[in-house]
Design a protein around this motif. Structure first.
Motif, PDB file in Angstrom:
ATOM      1  N   ALA A 112       0.852  -1.191   0.000  1.00 55.09           N
ATOM      2  CA  ALA A 112       0.000   0.000   0.000  1.00 55.09           C
ATOM      3  C   ALA A 112       0.881   1.232   0.000  1.00 55.09           C
ATOM      4  CB  ALA A 112      -0.909   0.026   1.228  1.00 55.09           C
ATOM      5  N   GLN A 113       0.293   2.362  -0.367  1.00 49.72           N
ATOM      6  CA  GLN A 113       0.985   3.629  -0.148  1.00 49.72           C
ATOM      7  C   GLN A 113       0.778   4.010   1.304  1.00 49.72           C
ATOM      8  OE1 GLN A 113       3.090   5.735  -2.083  1.00 49.72           O
ATOM      9  NE2 GLN A 113       3.315   6.424   0.033  1.00 49.72           N
ATOM     10  N   ALA A 114       1.859   4.048   2.056  1.00 47.19           N
ATOM     11  CA  ALA A 114       1.781   4.294   3.496  1.00 47.19           C
ATOM     12  C   ALA A 114       1.924   5.779   3.806  1.00 47.19           C
ATOM     13  CB  ALA A 114       2.880   3.507   4.203  1.00 47.19           C
TER      14      ALA A 114
ATOM     15  N   ASN B 118      -3.930   2.197  -3.007  1.00 45.66           N
ATOM     16  CA  ASN B 118      -4.758   1.648  -1.929  1.00 45.66           C
ATOM     17  C   ASN B 118      -6.191   1.346  -2.346  1.00 45.66           C
ATOM     18  OD1 ASN B 118      -2.391   2.402  -0.724  1.00 45.66           O
ATOM     19  ND2 ASN B 118      -3.310   3.532   0.951  1.00 45.66           N
ATOM     20  N   ILE B 119      -6.688   2.025  -3.358  1.00 43.78           N
ATOM     21  CA  ILE B 119      -8.053   1.749  -3.836  1.00 43.78           C
ATOM     22  C   ILE B 119      -8.003   0.874  -5.097  1.00 43.78           C
ATOM     23  CG2 ILE B 119     -10.222   2.719  -4.643  1.00 43.78           C
ATOM     24  CD1 ILE B 119      -9.664   3.247  -1.692  1.00 43.78           C
ATOM     25  N   ASN B 120      -7.407   1.394  -6.166  1.00 46.05           N
ATOM     26  CA  ASN B 120      -7.338   0.606  -7.402  1.00 46.05           C
ATOM     27  C   ASN B 120      -6.506  -0.665  -7.207  1.00 46.05           C
ATOM     28  OD1 ASN B 120      -8.886   2.536  -8.759  1.00 46.05           O
ATOM     29  ND2 ASN B 120      -7.084   3.710  -9.364  1.00 46.05           N
ATOM     30  N   GLY B 121      -5.395  -0.534  -6.498  1.00 48.50           N
ATOM     31  CA  GLY B 121      -4.555  -1.705  -6.249  1.00 48.50           C
ATOM     32  C   GLY B 121      -5.258  -2.760  -5.422  1.00 48.50           C
ATOM     33  N   HIS B 122      -5.980  -2.316  -4.398  1.00 48.22           N
ATOM     34  CA  HIS B 122      -6.723  -3.249  -3.550  1.00 48.22           C
ATOM     35  C   HIS B 122      -7.809  -3.956  -4.357  1.00 48.22           C
ATOM     36  CE1 HIS B 122      -8.061  -4.794   0.313  1.00 48.22           C
ATOM     37  NE2 HIS B 122      -9.291  -4.382   0.077  1.00 48.22           N
TER      38      HIS B 122
ATOM     39  N   THR C 211     -12.792  -3.608  17.490  1.00 47.27           N
ATOM     40  CA  THR C 211     -13.171  -3.681  16.080  1.00 47.27           C
ATOM     41  C   THR C 211     -14.632  -3.313  15.875  1.00 47.27           C
ATOM     42  OG1 THR C 211     -13.574  -6.065  16.315  1.00 47.27           O
ATOM     43  CG2 THR C 211     -11.408  -5.376  15.496  1.00 47.27           C
ATOM     44  N   SER C 212     -15.399  -3.321  16.955  1.00 42.45           N
ATOM     45  CA  SER C 212     -16.801  -2.913  16.869  1.00 42.45           C
ATOM     46  C   SER C 212     -16.979  -1.411  17.060  1.00 42.45           C
ATOM     47  CB  SER C 212     -17.622  -3.656  17.937  1.00 42.45           C
ATOM     48  OG  SER C 212     -17.118  -3.387  19.240  1.00 42.45           O
ATOM     49  N   SER C 213     -15.891  -0.683  17.360  1.00 43.64           N
ATOM     50  CA  SER C 213     -15.968   0.764  17.560  1.00 43.64           C
ATOM     51  C   SER C 213     -16.315   1.466  16.252  1.00 43.64           C
ATOM     52  CB  SER C 213     -14.636   1.298  18.085  1.00 43.64           C
ATOM     53  OG  SER C 213     -14.289   0.723  19.315  1.00 43.64           O
ATOM     54  N   ALA C 214     -16.869   2.669  16.369  1.00 43.05           N
ATOM     55  CA  ALA C 214     -17.227   3.456  15.189  1.00 43.05           C
ATOM     56  C   ALA C 214     -15.974   3.822  14.394  1.00 43.05           C
ATOM     57  CB  ALA C 214     -17.972   4.714  15.604  1.00 43.05           C
ATOM     58  N   VAL C 215     -16.067   3.692  13.077  1.00 45.33           N
ATOM     59  CA  VAL C 215     -14.947   4.034  12.196  1.00 45.33           C
ATOM     60  C   VAL C 215     -15.455   4.888  11.029  1.00 45.33           C
ATOM     61  CG1 VAL C 215     -13.395   2.130  12.773  1.00 45.33           C
ATOM     62  CG2 VAL C 215     -15.227   1.752  11.129  1.00 45.33           C
ATOM     63  N   ASP C 216     -16.331   5.825  11.356  1.00 43.20           N
ATOM     64  CA  ASP C 216     -17.002   6.617  10.324  1.00 43.20           C
ATOM     65  C   ASP C 216     -16.399   8.002  10.116  1.00 43.20           C
ATOM     66  OD1 ASP C 216     -18.887   4.560  10.010  1.00 43.20           O
ATOM     67  OD2 ASP C 216     -20.072   5.325  11.679  1.00 43.20           O
ATOM     68  N   HIS C 217     -15.345   8.336  10.857  1.00 46.60           N
ATOM     69  CA  HIS C 217     -14.811   9.694  10.766  1.00 46.60           C
ATOM     70  C   HIS C 217     -13.287   9.695  10.607  1.00 46.60           C
ATOM     71  CE1 HIS C 217     -18.667  10.052  13.042  1.00 46.60           C
ATOM     72  NE2 HIS C 217     -18.843  11.010  12.146  1.00 46.60           N
ATOM     73  N   PRO C 218     -12.790   9.212   9.464  1.00 39.97           N
ATOM     74  CA  PRO C 218     -11.345   9.258   9.225  1.00 39.97           C
ATOM     75  C   PRO C 218     -10.861  10.704   9.136  1.00 39.97           C
ATOM     76  CG  PRO C 218     -12.513   8.682   7.208  1.00 39.97           C
ATOM     77  CD  PRO C 218     -13.531   8.657   8.305  1.00 39.97           C
ATOM     78  N   ILE C 219      -9.615  10.942   9.548  1.00 39.11           N
ATOM     79  CA  ILE C 219      -9.094  12.321   9.530  1.00 39.11           C
ATOM     80  C   ILE C 219      -7.878  12.449   8.610  1.00 39.11           C
ATOM     81  CG2 ILE C 219     -10.022  12.897  11.797  1.00 39.11           C
ATOM     82  CD1 ILE C 219      -7.183  12.486  12.931  1.00 39.11           C
ATOM     83  N   SER C 220      -7.641  11.456   7.776  1.00 44.56           N
ATOM     84  CA  SER C 220      -6.623  11.554   6.737  1.00 44.56           C
ATOM     85  C   SER C 220      -7.097  10.737   5.553  1.00 44.56           C
ATOM     86  CB  SER C 220      -5.267  11.028   7.223  1.00 44.56           C
ATOM     87  OG  SER C 220      -5.304   9.624   7.397  1.00 44.56           O
ATOM     88  N   LEU C 221      -6.601  11.072   4.362  1.00 46.49           N
ATOM     89  CA  LEU C 221      -6.978  10.293   3.190  1.00 46.49           C
ATOM     90  C   LEU C 221      -6.460   8.872   3.306  1.00 46.49           C
ATOM     91  CD1 LEU C 221      -8.367  10.275   0.442  1.00 46.49           C
ATOM     92  CD2 LEU C 221      -6.143  10.831  -0.577  1.00 46.49           C
ATOM     93  N   TYR C 222      -5.282   8.712   3.910  1.00 48.02           N
ATOM     94  CA  TYR C 222      -4.747   7.359   4.128  1.00 48.02           C
ATOM     95  C   TYR C 222      -5.752   6.524   4.910  1.00 48.02           C
ATOM     96  CZ  TYR C 222      -2.009   3.593   6.224  1.00 48.02           C
ATOM     97  OH  TYR C 222      -1.560   2.367   6.643  1.00 48.02           O
ATOM     98  N   ALA C 223      -6.287   7.084   6.001  1.00 49.07           N
ATOM     99  CA  ALA C 223      -7.272   6.373   6.815  1.00 49.07           C
ATOM    100  C   ALA C 223      -8.530   6.071   6.011  1.00 49.07           C
ATOM    101  CB  ALA C 223      -7.615   7.190   8.053  1.00 49.07           C
ATOM    102  N   ALA C 224      -8.944   7.022   5.187  1.00 49.22           N
ATOM    103  CA  ALA C 224     -10.143   6.821   4.374  1.00 49.22           C
ATOM    104  C   ALA C 224      -9.950   5.675   3.384  1.00 49.22           C
ATOM    105  CB  ALA C 224     -10.497   8.106   3.630  1.00 49.22           C
ATOM    106  N   THR C 225      -8.750   5.569   2.808  1.00 46.93           N
ATOM    107  CA  THR C 225      -8.514   4.467   1.872  1.00 46.93           C
ATOM    108  C   THR C 225      -8.496   3.128   2.595  1.00 46.93           C
ATOM    109  OG1 THR C 225      -6.074   4.624   1.992  1.00 46.93           O
ATOM    110  CG2 THR C 225      -7.197   5.932   0.299  1.00 46.93           C
ATOM    111  N   LYS C 226      -7.975   3.102   3.815  1.00 43.96           N
ATOM    112  CA  LYS C 226      -7.926   1.850   4.559  1.00 43.96           C
ATOM    113  C   LYS C 226      -9.328   1.402   4.977  1.00 43.96           C
ATOM    114  CE  LYS C 226      -3.709   0.567   4.366  1.00 43.96           C
ATOM    115  NZ  LYS C 226      -3.357  -0.722   3.730  1.00 43.96           N
ATOM    116  N   ARG C 227     -10.154   2.355   5.351  1.00 43.66           N
ATOM    117  CA  ARG C 227     -11.547   2.005   5.657  1.00 43.66           C
ATOM    118  C   ARG C 227     -12.259   1.526   4.396  1.00 43.66           C
ATOM    119  NH1 ARG C 227     -15.019  -0.771   8.081  1.00 43.66           N
ATOM    120  NH2 ARG C 227     -17.095   0.144   8.338  1.00 43.66           N
ATOM    121  N   SER C 228     -11.981   2.166   3.286  1.00 43.25           N
ATOM    122  CA  SER C 228     -12.553   1.723   2.018  1.00 43.25           C
ATOM    123  C   SER C 228     -12.127   0.296   1.703  1.00 43.25           C
ATOM    124  CB  SER C 228     -12.110   2.656   0.882  1.00 43.25           C
ATOM    125  OG  SER C 228     -12.575   3.976   1.096  1.00 43.25           O
TER     126      SER C 228
END
Length: 333
Positions: free
Chosen positions: A85-87, A103-107, A141-158
Protein backbone atom coordinates in the motif's frame (compact mmCIF):
# COMPACT_ATOMS: atom_id res chain seq x y z
CA UNK A 1 1.60 -23.92 0.03
CA UNK A 2 1.97 -21.18 -2.54
CA UNK A 3 1.57 -17.58 -1.39
CA UNK A 4 1.37 -14.15 -2.93
CA UNK A 5 2.84 -11.51 -0.62
CA UNK A 6 2.31 -7.94 -1.77
CA UNK A 7 4.61 -5.21 -0.49
CA UNK A 8 7.38 -7.81 -0.34
CA UNK A 9 10.13 -5.17 -0.31
CA UNK A 10 8.41 -3.40 2.58
CA UNK A 11 9.13 -3.64 6.29
CA UNK A 12 6.40 -6.10 7.25
CA UNK A 13 6.02 -7.80 3.87
CA UNK A 14 9.67 -8.78 3.58
CA UNK A 15 9.64 -10.22 7.10
CA UNK A 16 6.50 -12.25 6.40
CA UNK A 17 7.91 -13.57 3.13
CA UNK A 18 11.13 -14.55 4.89
CA UNK A 19 9.32 -16.57 7.56
CA UNK A 20 7.08 -18.29 5.01
CA UNK A 21 10.09 -19.35 2.95
CA UNK A 22 11.89 -20.60 6.06
CA UNK A 23 8.84 -22.74 6.78
CA UNK A 24 9.12 -24.36 3.35
CA UNK A 25 6.39 -22.50 1.49
CA UNK A 26 6.64 -21.09 -2.03
CA UNK A 27 6.32 -17.29 -2.12
CA UNK A 28 5.89 -14.84 -4.96
CA UNK A 29 6.56 -11.33 -3.71
CA UNK A 30 5.52 -8.20 -5.56
CA UNK A 31 6.40 -4.54 -4.97
CA UNK A 32 6.82 -1.39 -7.07
CA UNK A 33 9.85 -0.23 -5.01
CA UNK A 34 8.72 3.38 -5.18
CA UNK A 35 10.64 6.35 -3.81
CA UNK A 36 8.33 7.20 -0.89
CA UNK A 37 11.40 6.35 1.17
CA UNK A 38 14.90 5.12 0.26
CA UNK A 39 14.55 2.39 -2.40
CA UNK A 40 18.00 1.16 -1.37
CA UNK A 41 16.57 -0.05 1.93
CA UNK A 42 13.83 -1.93 0.08
CA UNK A 43 16.36 -3.57 -2.22
CA UNK A 44 18.50 -4.54 0.78
CA UNK A 45 15.49 -6.31 2.31
CA UNK A 46 14.98 -8.19 -0.95
CA UNK A 47 18.64 -9.24 -0.92
CA UNK A 48 17.94 -11.11 2.31
CA UNK A 49 15.16 -13.00 0.54
CA UNK A 50 16.93 -13.82 -2.72
CA UNK A 51 19.05 -16.72 -1.33
CA UNK A 52 16.00 -18.44 0.12
CA UNK A 53 14.57 -21.38 -1.76
CA UNK A 54 11.03 -20.87 -2.97
CA UNK A 55 11.10 -17.06 -3.27
CA UNK A 56 10.42 -15.22 -6.52
CA UNK A 57 10.22 -11.44 -6.85
CA UNK A 58 8.23 -9.53 -9.46
CA UNK A 59 8.47 -5.76 -9.70
CA UNK A 60 5.00 -4.46 -10.46
CA UNK A 61 2.63 -1.73 -9.33
CA UNK A 62 -0.59 -2.83 -7.67
CA UNK A 63 -2.55 -0.45 -9.90
CA UNK A 64 -1.48 -2.32 -13.06
CA UNK A 65 -4.70 -4.24 -13.63
CA UNK A 66 -3.60 -6.57 -16.44
CA UNK A 67 -0.23 -7.35 -14.86
CA UNK A 68 -1.78 -8.27 -11.51
CA UNK A 69 -4.40 -10.44 -13.23
CA UNK A 70 -1.64 -12.20 -15.17
CA UNK A 71 0.40 -12.89 -12.01
CA UNK A 72 -2.63 -14.51 -10.37
CA UNK A 73 -3.43 -16.57 -13.45
CA UNK A 74 0.13 -17.80 -14.00
CA UNK A 75 1.08 -18.70 -10.44
CA UNK A 76 -2.08 -20.32 -9.05
CA UNK A 77 -1.75 -19.10 -5.47
CA UNK A 78 -3.54 -20.77 -2.61
CA UNK A 79 -3.33 -17.85 -0.18
CA UNK A 80 -2.66 -14.12 -0.43
CA UNK A 81 -1.14 -11.86 2.22
CA UNK A 82 -1.77 -8.34 0.93
CA UNK A 83 0.49 -5.87 2.74
CA UNK A 84 1.36 -3.55 -0.15
CA UNK A 85 0.00 0.00 0.00
CA UNK A 86 0.98 3.63 -0.15
CA UNK A 87 1.78 4.29 3.50
CA UNK A 88 1.95 7.46 5.57
CA UNK A 89 -0.62 9.77 7.11
CA UNK A 90 1.02 13.16 6.51
CA UNK A 91 2.21 12.25 3.00
CA UNK A 92 -1.40 11.66 1.98
CA UNK A 93 -2.24 15.32 2.57
CA UNK A 94 0.00 16.49 -0.27
CA UNK A 95 -0.02 13.38 -2.48
CA UNK A 96 -3.61 12.14 -2.56
CA UNK A 97 -3.55 10.47 -5.98
CA UNK A 98 -0.84 8.03 -4.91
CA UNK A 99 -3.26 6.63 -2.32
CA UNK A 100 -6.13 6.18 -4.75
CA UNK A 101 -3.87 4.44 -7.28
CA UNK A 102 -2.31 2.03 -4.79
CA UNK A 103 -4.76 1.65 -1.93
CA UNK A 104 -8.05 1.75 -3.84
CA UNK A 105 -7.34 0.61 -7.40
CA UNK A 106 -4.56 -1.71 -6.25
CA UNK A 107 -6.72 -3.25 -3.55
CA UNK A 108 -9.49 -3.81 -6.09
CA UNK A 109 -7.05 -5.61 -8.39
CA UNK A 110 -6.05 -7.95 -5.57
CA UNK A 111 -9.69 -8.65 -4.76
CA UNK A 112 -10.39 -9.42 -8.41
CA UNK A 113 -7.42 -11.75 -8.49
CA UNK A 114 -8.76 -13.61 -5.48
CA UNK A 115 -12.26 -13.75 -6.97
CA UNK A 116 -11.13 -15.18 -10.28
CA UNK A 117 -8.58 -17.69 -9.00
CA UNK A 118 -10.19 -19.56 -6.12
CA UNK A 119 -7.99 -18.13 -3.35
CA UNK A 120 -8.70 -20.00 -0.12
CA UNK A 121 -7.80 -17.12 2.22
CA UNK A 122 -6.96 -13.44 1.74
CA UNK A 123 -5.31 -11.63 4.63
CA UNK A 124 -4.93 -7.89 4.04
CA UNK A 125 -3.56 -4.89 5.92
CA UNK A 126 -5.88 -2.26 7.27
CA UNK A 127 -4.80 0.31 9.85
CA UNK A 128 -5.54 1.69 13.30
CA UNK A 129 -5.99 5.04 11.55
CA UNK A 130 -9.57 4.00 10.69
CA UNK A 131 -10.52 4.86 14.29
CA UNK A 132 -9.90 8.56 13.62
CA UNK A 133 -10.17 10.83 16.64
CA UNK A 134 -12.16 8.39 18.72
CA UNK A 135 -11.47 8.81 22.44
CA UNK A 136 -13.03 5.45 23.27
CA UNK A 137 -9.96 3.38 24.06
CA UNK A 138 -8.93 0.68 23.84
CA UNK A 139 -10.19 0.55 20.28
CA UNK A 140 -12.44 -2.41 19.57
CA UNK A 141 -13.17 -3.68 16.08
CA UNK A 142 -16.80 -2.91 16.87
CA UNK A 143 -15.97 0.76 17.56
CA UNK A 144 -17.23 3.46 15.19
CA UNK A 145 -14.95 4.03 12.20
CA UNK A 146 -17.00 6.62 10.32
CA UNK A 147 -14.81 9.69 10.77
CA UNK A 148 -11.34 9.26 9.22
CA UNK A 149 -9.09 12.32 9.53
CA UNK A 150 -6.62 11.55 6.74
CA UNK A 151 -6.98 10.29 3.19
CA UNK A 152 -4.75 7.36 4.13
CA UNK A 153 -7.27 6.37 6.81
CA UNK A 154 -10.14 6.82 4.37
CA UNK A 155 -8.51 4.47 1.87
CA UNK A 156 -7.93 1.85 4.56
CA UNK A 157 -11.55 2.01 5.66
CA UNK A 158 -12.55 1.72 2.02
CA UNK A 159 -10.39 -1.40 1.78
CA UNK A 160 -12.37 -2.97 4.59
CA UNK A 161 -15.71 -2.24 2.93
CA UNK A 162 -14.49 -3.47 -0.46
CA UNK A 163 -13.09 -6.65 1.08
CA UNK A 164 -16.34 -7.38 2.89
CA UNK A 165 -18.32 -6.89 -0.30
CA UNK A 166 -16.17 -9.38 -2.20
CA UNK A 167 -16.27 -11.82 0.68
CA UNK A 168 -20.07 -11.61 0.76
CA UNK A 169 -20.65 -11.78 -2.98
CA UNK A 170 -18.09 -14.44 -3.89
CA UNK A 171 -17.62 -16.40 -0.64
CA UNK A 172 -13.95 -15.45 -0.41
CA UNK A 173 -12.57 -16.03 3.12
CA UNK A 174 -11.06 -12.67 4.08
CA UNK A 175 -9.28 -11.44 7.20
CA UNK A 176 -8.48 -7.76 7.72
CA UNK A 177 -5.80 -6.65 10.19
CA UNK A 178 -5.88 -3.17 11.69
CA UNK A 179 -2.17 -2.59 12.29
CA UNK A 180 -0.98 -0.37 15.08
CA UNK A 181 2.57 1.06 15.25
CA UNK A 182 5.04 -1.60 14.09
CA UNK A 183 8.78 -1.12 14.66
CA UNK A 184 12.05 -3.03 14.69
CA UNK A 185 15.12 -3.78 12.54
CA UNK A 186 14.68 -2.92 8.85
CA UNK A 187 11.86 -0.53 9.82
CA UNK A 188 10.61 2.39 7.75
CA UNK A 189 12.62 5.65 7.77
CA UNK A 190 9.42 7.72 7.98
CA UNK A 191 8.45 6.18 11.33
CA UNK A 192 9.31 7.64 14.73
CA UNK A 193 11.74 4.92 15.93
CA UNK A 194 13.91 5.44 12.84
CA UNK A 195 13.61 9.24 12.69
CA UNK A 196 14.28 9.69 16.40
CA UNK A 197 17.23 7.29 16.51
CA UNK A 198 18.81 8.94 13.46
CA UNK A 199 18.43 12.43 14.95
CA UNK A 200 19.73 11.41 18.37
CA UNK A 201 22.80 9.72 16.93
CA UNK A 202 23.53 12.71 14.69
CA UNK A 203 23.15 15.16 17.57
CA UNK A 204 20.10 16.78 16.02
CA UNK A 205 16.84 17.76 17.69
CA UNK A 206 13.89 15.37 17.57
CA UNK A 207 10.47 16.82 16.83
CA UNK A 208 8.16 16.09 19.75
CA UNK A 209 4.53 16.82 18.90
CA UNK A 210 1.89 18.00 21.34
CA UNK A 211 4.59 18.58 24.00
CA UNK A 212 5.10 14.83 24.20
CA UNK A 213 1.55 14.14 25.39
CA UNK A 214 1.04 11.26 22.98
CA UNK A 215 1.11 7.49 23.24
CA UNK A 216 1.28 4.70 20.70
CA UNK A 217 0.57 0.97 20.73
CA UNK A 218 4.10 0.00 19.63
CA UNK A 219 4.47 -3.62 18.51
CA UNK A 220 7.76 -5.29 17.67
CA UNK A 221 8.11 -6.75 14.18
CA UNK A 222 8.68 -10.35 15.32
CA UNK A 223 5.45 -10.29 17.33
CA UNK A 224 3.57 -8.87 14.34
CA UNK A 225 4.91 -11.46 11.91
CA UNK A 226 4.14 -14.34 14.26
CA UNK A 227 0.58 -13.05 14.61
CA UNK A 228 0.15 -12.75 10.84
CA UNK A 229 1.43 -16.27 10.21
CA UNK A 230 -0.87 -17.69 12.84
CA UNK A 231 -3.99 -15.82 11.72
CA UNK A 232 -3.55 -16.79 8.06
CA UNK A 233 -4.13 -20.37 9.23
CA UNK A 234 -7.42 -19.33 10.88
CA UNK A 235 -9.67 -19.26 7.81
CA UNK A 236 -13.01 -17.46 8.42
CA UNK A 237 -16.16 -19.47 7.91
CA UNK A 238 -19.47 -18.25 6.53
CA UNK A 239 -22.12 -17.77 9.21
CA UNK A 240 -25.79 -18.55 8.80
CA UNK A 241 -28.29 -15.72 8.93
CA UNK A 242 -30.45 -15.70 12.04
CA UNK A 243 -33.29 -13.38 13.04
CA UNK A 244 -31.73 -13.06 16.49
CA UNK A 245 -28.76 -11.16 15.00
CA UNK A 246 -29.92 -9.70 11.67
CA UNK A 247 -27.25 -6.96 11.68
CA UNK A 248 -24.33 -9.42 11.75
CA UNK A 249 -22.51 -10.22 8.53
CA UNK A 250 -22.87 -13.76 7.22
CA UNK A 251 -19.79 -13.49 4.97
CA UNK A 252 -16.60 -15.50 5.70
CA UNK A 253 -15.01 -12.27 6.87
CA UNK A 254 -13.16 -11.20 10.02
CA UNK A 255 -11.45 -8.02 11.20
CA UNK A 256 -8.89 -7.95 14.00
CA UNK A 257 -6.77 -5.37 15.74
CA UNK A 258 -3.13 -6.40 15.54
CA UNK A 259 -0.90 -4.66 18.05
CA UNK A 260 0.61 -4.93 21.49
CA UNK A 261 -2.49 -4.00 23.47
CA UNK A 262 -0.43 -1.81 25.81
CA UNK A 263 0.26 1.81 24.77
CA UNK A 264 3.67 3.37 25.42
CA UNK A 265 4.01 7.06 26.22
CA UNK A 266 6.19 9.17 23.96
CA UNK A 267 8.34 9.97 27.01
CA UNK A 268 9.07 6.30 27.71
CA UNK A 269 9.72 5.70 24.03
CA UNK A 270 12.31 8.50 23.90
CA UNK A 271 13.92 7.26 27.12
CA UNK A 272 14.31 3.81 25.54
CA UNK A 273 16.17 5.36 22.60
CA UNK A 274 18.39 7.38 24.95
CA UNK A 275 19.20 4.24 26.91
CA UNK A 276 19.97 2.18 23.80
CA UNK A 277 22.16 4.86 22.19
CA UNK A 278 23.71 6.24 25.36
CA UNK A 279 22.91 9.75 24.09
CA UNK A 280 20.58 12.35 25.61
CA UNK A 281 17.96 13.49 23.12
CA UNK A 282 17.63 17.14 22.11
CA UNK A 283 13.91 17.86 21.96
CA UNK A 284 12.07 20.39 19.81
CA UNK A 285 8.48 20.67 21.00
CA UNK A 286 5.85 21.27 18.32
CA UNK A 287 2.05 21.50 18.26
CA UNK A 288 -0.22 18.64 17.27
CA UNK A 289 0.01 17.80 13.57
CA UNK A 290 -2.88 17.53 11.12
CA UNK A 291 -4.01 13.94 10.74
CA UNK A 292 -2.42 12.78 14.02
CA UNK A 293 -4.25 11.30 17.00
CA UNK A 294 -3.43 11.57 20.71
CA UNK A 295 -3.27 7.88 21.49
CA UNK A 296 -3.60 4.48 19.88
CA UNK A 297 -4.55 1.50 22.00
CA UNK A 298 -5.64 -1.81 20.52
CA UNK A 299 -8.11 -4.17 22.12
CA UNK A 300 -6.36 -7.30 20.86
CA UNK A 301 -8.11 -9.96 22.94
CA UNK A 302 -10.07 -11.37 20.00
CA UNK A 303 -6.93 -11.85 17.92
CA UNK A 304 -4.93 -13.34 20.76
CA UNK A 305 -7.75 -15.77 21.54
CA UNK A 306 -7.88 -16.82 17.89
CA UNK A 307 -4.13 -17.46 17.57
CA UNK A 308 -3.14 -18.28 21.17
CA UNK A 309 -0.29 -15.79 21.11
CA UNK A 310 0.65 -12.66 23.06
CA UNK A 311 3.38 -10.16 22.08
CA UNK A 312 6.58 -10.85 24.00
CA UNK A 313 9.02 -8.00 23.24
CA UNK A 314 9.01 -4.90 25.48
CA UNK A 315 9.63 -1.41 24.09
CA UNK A 316 13.03 -1.30 25.81
CA UNK A 317 14.16 -4.61 24.33
CA UNK A 318 12.71 -3.84 20.92
CA UNK A 319 14.31 -0.39 20.69
CA UNK A 320 17.64 -1.87 21.80
CA UNK A 321 17.45 -4.39 18.93
CA UNK A 322 16.47 -1.67 16.48
CA UNK A 323 19.33 0.62 17.50
CA UNK A 324 21.75 -2.31 17.19
CA UNK A 325 20.54 -2.94 13.64
CA UNK A 326 20.67 0.77 12.79
CA UNK A 327 24.30 1.06 13.92
CA UNK A 328 25.23 -2.07 12.01
CA UNK A 329 23.41 -1.10 8.80
CA UNK A 330 24.39 2.56 8.63
CA UNK A 331 27.82 2.25 10.22
CA UNK A 332 27.17 4.93 12.83
CA UNK A 333 29.59 4.88 15.75
Amino acid sequence: MKYLVTGAAGFIGSSVAHKLCEAGHEVVGIDNINSYYDPGLKLARLELLSPLGGFKFIKVDLSEKEAIARIFSEHKFERVIHLGAQAGVRYSIDNPHAYIDSNINGHLNILEGCRNNGIEHLVYASSSSVYGTSNSTPYKTSSAVDHPISLYAATKRSNELMAHTYSHLFDIPVTGLRFFTVYGPWGRPDMAPFKFTKAVMEGKAIEVYNNGNLSRDFTYIDDIVESILRIQNVVPQKDKFTMSSPDVSTAPFKTYNIGNGSPVSLTRFIEAIESATGIKAIKKFLPMQAGDVFTTHADTRELFNAIDYQPKVSIEEGISRFVGWYIDYYGKK
